[in-house]
Design a protein around this motif. Structure first.
Motif, mmCIF file in Angstrom:
data_model
loop_
_atom_site.group_PDB
_atom_site.id
_atom_site.type_symbol
_atom_site.label_atom_id
_atom_site.label_comp_id
_atom_site.label_asym_id
_atom_site.label_seq_id
_atom_site.Cartn_x
_atom_site.Cartn_y
_atom_site.Cartn_z
ATOM 1 N N LEU A 126 34.264 3.515 48.854
ATOM 2 C CA LEU A 126 33.148 4.444 48.642
ATOM 3 C C LEU A 126 32.978 5.368 49.838
ATOM 4 C CD1 LEU A 126 30.336 2.158 47.143
ATOM 5 C CD2 LEU A 126 32.019 3.533 45.928
ATOM 6 N N PRO A 127 32.705 6.662 49.590
ATOM 7 C CA PRO A 127 32.357 7.553 50.703
ATOM 8 C C PRO A 127 31.048 7.090 51.330
ATOM 9 C CG PRO A 127 32.878 8.797 48.717
ATOM 10 C CD PRO A 127 32.742 7.364 48.302
ATOM 11 N N MET A 128 30.868 7.362 52.598
ATOM 12 C CA MET A 128 29.638 6.955 53.289
ATOM 13 C C MET A 128 28.410 7.619 52.676
ATOM 14 S SD MET A 128 30.608 4.791 55.542
ATOM 15 C CE MET A 128 29.295 4.680 56.725
ATOM 16 N N SER A 129 28.613 8.792 52.067
ATOM 17 C CA SER A 129 27.483 9.520 51.473
ATOM 18 C C SER A 129 26.931 8.824 50.239
ATOM 19 C CB SER A 129 27.908 10.945 51.110
ATOM 20 O OG SER A 129 29.035 10.934 50.245
ATOM 21 N N CYS A 130 27.615 7.786 49.758
ATOM 22 C CA CYS A 130 27.149 7.034 48.582
ATOM 23 C C CYS A 130 26.034 6.059 48.932
ATOM 24 C CB CYS A 130 28.318 6.242 47.974
ATOM 25 S SG CYS A 130 29.116 7.076 46.582
ATOM 26 N N CYS A 131 25.865 5.793 50.212
ATOM 27 C CA CYS A 131 24.887 4.774 50.625
ATOM 28 C C CYS A 131 23.812 5.346 51.536
ATOM 29 C CB CYS A 131 25.600 3.637 51.370
ATOM 30 S SG CYS A 131 26.746 2.693 50.347
ATOM 31 N N THR B 127 21.228 3.017 62.831
ATOM 32 C CA THR B 127 22.573 2.445 62.775
ATOM 33 C C THR B 127 23.467 3.138 63.803
ATOM 34 O OG1 THR B 127 22.359 1.967 60.421
ATOM 35 C CG2 THR B 127 24.587 2.009 61.321
ATOM 36 N N THR B 128 24.018 2.383 64.704
ATOM 37 C CA THR B 128 24.852 2.964 65.760
ATOM 38 C C THR B 128 26.289 2.445 65.724
ATOM 39 O OG1 THR B 128 24.121 1.216 67.300
ATOM 40 C CG2 THR B 128 22.898 3.308 67.321
ATOM 41 N N ASP B 129 26.510 1.356 65.011
ATOM 42 C CA ASP B 129 27.865 0.820 64.957
ATOM 43 C C ASP B 129 28.436 0.991 63.554
ATOM 44 O OD1 ASP B 129 26.238 -0.919 63.686
ATOM 45 O OD2 ASP B 129 26.780 -2.707 64.825
ATOM 46 N N TYR B 130 29.486 0.295 63.239
ATOM 47 C CA TYR B 130 30.186 0.420 61.967
ATOM 48 C C TYR B 130 29.274 0.062 60.797
ATOM 49 C CZ TYR B 130 33.537 -0.494 58.225
ATOM 50 O OH TYR B 130 34.211 -0.491 57.034
ATOM 51 N N PHE B 131 29.310 0.887 59.761
ATOM 52 C CA PHE B 131 28.510 0.635 58.558
ATOM 53 C C PHE B 131 29.445 0.612 57.354
ATOM 54 C CE2 PHE B 131 26.206 2.182 54.806
ATOM 55 C CZ PHE B 131 25.168 1.262 54.745
ATOM 56 N N ASN B 132 29.357 -0.436 56.559
ATOM 57 C CA ASN B 132 30.219 -0.576 55.391
ATOM 58 C C ASN B 132 29.439 -0.229 54.129
ATOM 59 O OD1 ASN B 132 32.372 -1.199 53.739
ATOM 60 N ND2 ASN B 132 31.887 -3.380 53.667
ATOM 61 N N CYS B 133 29.868 0.831 53.437
ATOM 62 C CA CYS B 133 29.201 1.251 52.205
ATOM 63 C C CYS B 133 29.827 0.496 51.035
ATOM 64 C CB CYS B 133 29.350 2.767 52.016
ATOM 65 S SG CYS B 133 28.472 3.410 50.579
#
Length: 240
Positions: free
Chosen positions: A166-171, A177-183
Motif C-alpha cells: 500500500l502507498p503511504m497515502s492510504c493510511c 511519527t518519526t520512525d518507520y511506519f507500515n501502512c
C-alpha cells in the motif's frame, strides 16, 4: 403623460436595473466556472476532458453576458427598438446555452463513476513510474479525501506498480511519527476512491449545474422586460 409613456418609462428603468443585475450574474458565472476549473485541474490526470469543457463553456458564457448587457443598457436608455430586440435575442441564446450547460452537467454527473473507473485503474498501473504526476495526484486524492485504491485497499495489494504494497497515502499517519511506519490494509482508509472521489466531483458538478440553471431562470425576467419595452416603443411609434 399618457399610460403608454408611463409604462415605457417604468419598463426602461426596470431594464436598466436588470442589466446591472445581469452584469453581476456574469461575474458569478465566471467565478463559478473558474472555481470548477480549479477544482478539476487539481486532479486533471484522473479526469476526462469533458469536465473541463463544461467549466470553460461557463466562463465563455459569463464573458458574453457583459457584451450583451451593453446592448440592453443602450437599448433601454435610447429606447432603441433594434438594440432592445437584439438584446432580447442574445438573452434567449444565453438562456439556451446555460440550459445546455446545466443538462451537460447533469449527464456528466450521472456518468461520473463510469468515466472515473477506467482512468483510476489505468493510472494506478502507472503509479511509481516515470510519470511522477500520476503518483503525486494519486497520493493527493488519497490523503485529501481519505480513501484507498479504486474500490478498496485490495486494489493496491493486487497491483504490481507498488510491488503489492500500500502507498503511504492510504493510511492516516499518526501525529508525531518519526520512525518507520507500515501502512497495512487494516490501518488503511476503508473507502475506495471511486466512491469518495466520485462524490467530490459530483458535488462540484451540482454546483455548476445549479448556478447555470438558476441564473438562466433569472434571465427569463430580462427577456420578458426587453420584449415588453420593445413592444411598447414600437406601438408608441405606430401611434405617432
Amino acid at each position: 403623460m399618457d399610460l403608454i409613456s408611463i409604462m415605457r418609462t417604468y419598463a426602461r428603468y426596470l431594464l436598466i436595473i436588470f442589466n446591472l443585475i445581469f452584469s453581476l450574474t456574469g461575474i458569478i458565472i465566471i467565478s463559478v466556472g473558474l472555481s470548477a476549473k480549479a477544482y478539476f485541474h487539481e486532479f486533471d490526470t484522473l479526469l476526462d476532458n469533458k469536465y473541463f469543457y463544461v467549466s470553460d463553456f461557463l466562463i465563455v458564457i459569463g464573458v458574453i453576458i457583459f457584451m450583451i448587457a451593453f446592448f440592453g443598457c443602450c437599448g433601454a436608455m435610447k429606447e432603441n427598438v433594434c438594440m432592445t430586440t437584439t438584446f432580447s435575442t442574445l438573452l434567449v441564446i444565453v438562456f439556451i446555452l446555460e440550459l445546455v450547460v446545466g443538462i451537460a452537467g447533469f449527464l456528466l454527473k450521472s456518468r461520473t463513476e463510469e468515466f472515473l473507473i477506467d482512468n483510476l485503474h489505468k493510472t494506478m498501473d502507472q503509479y511509481n513510474s516515470s510519470n511522477t504526476e500520476i503518483t503525486v495526484v494519486w497520493d493527493q486524492v488519497q490523503r485529501q479525501l481519505h480513501c484507498c485504491g479504486v474500490v478498496n485497499a485490495t486494489d493496491w495489494i493486487n497491483s504490481t506498480s507498488t510491488q503489492h504494497k500500500l502507498p503511504m497515502s492510504c493510511c492516516p499517519i499518526p501525529a508525531g511519527t518519526t520512525d518507520y511506519f507500515n501502512c497495512t490494509p487494516k490501518a488503511a482508509y476503508p473507502e475506495g476512491c471511486l466512491e469518495v472521489f466520485g462524490d467530490y466531483i459530483k458535488s462540484n458538478i451540482t454546483y455548476v449545474e445549479g448556478v447555470a440553471i438558476g441564473l438562466s431562470l433569472i434571465q427569463m425576467l430580462g427577456i420578458i422586460l426587453s420584449c415588453s419595452l420593445a413592444k411598447i416603443i414600437r406601438s408608441d411609434y405606430e401611434t405617432v
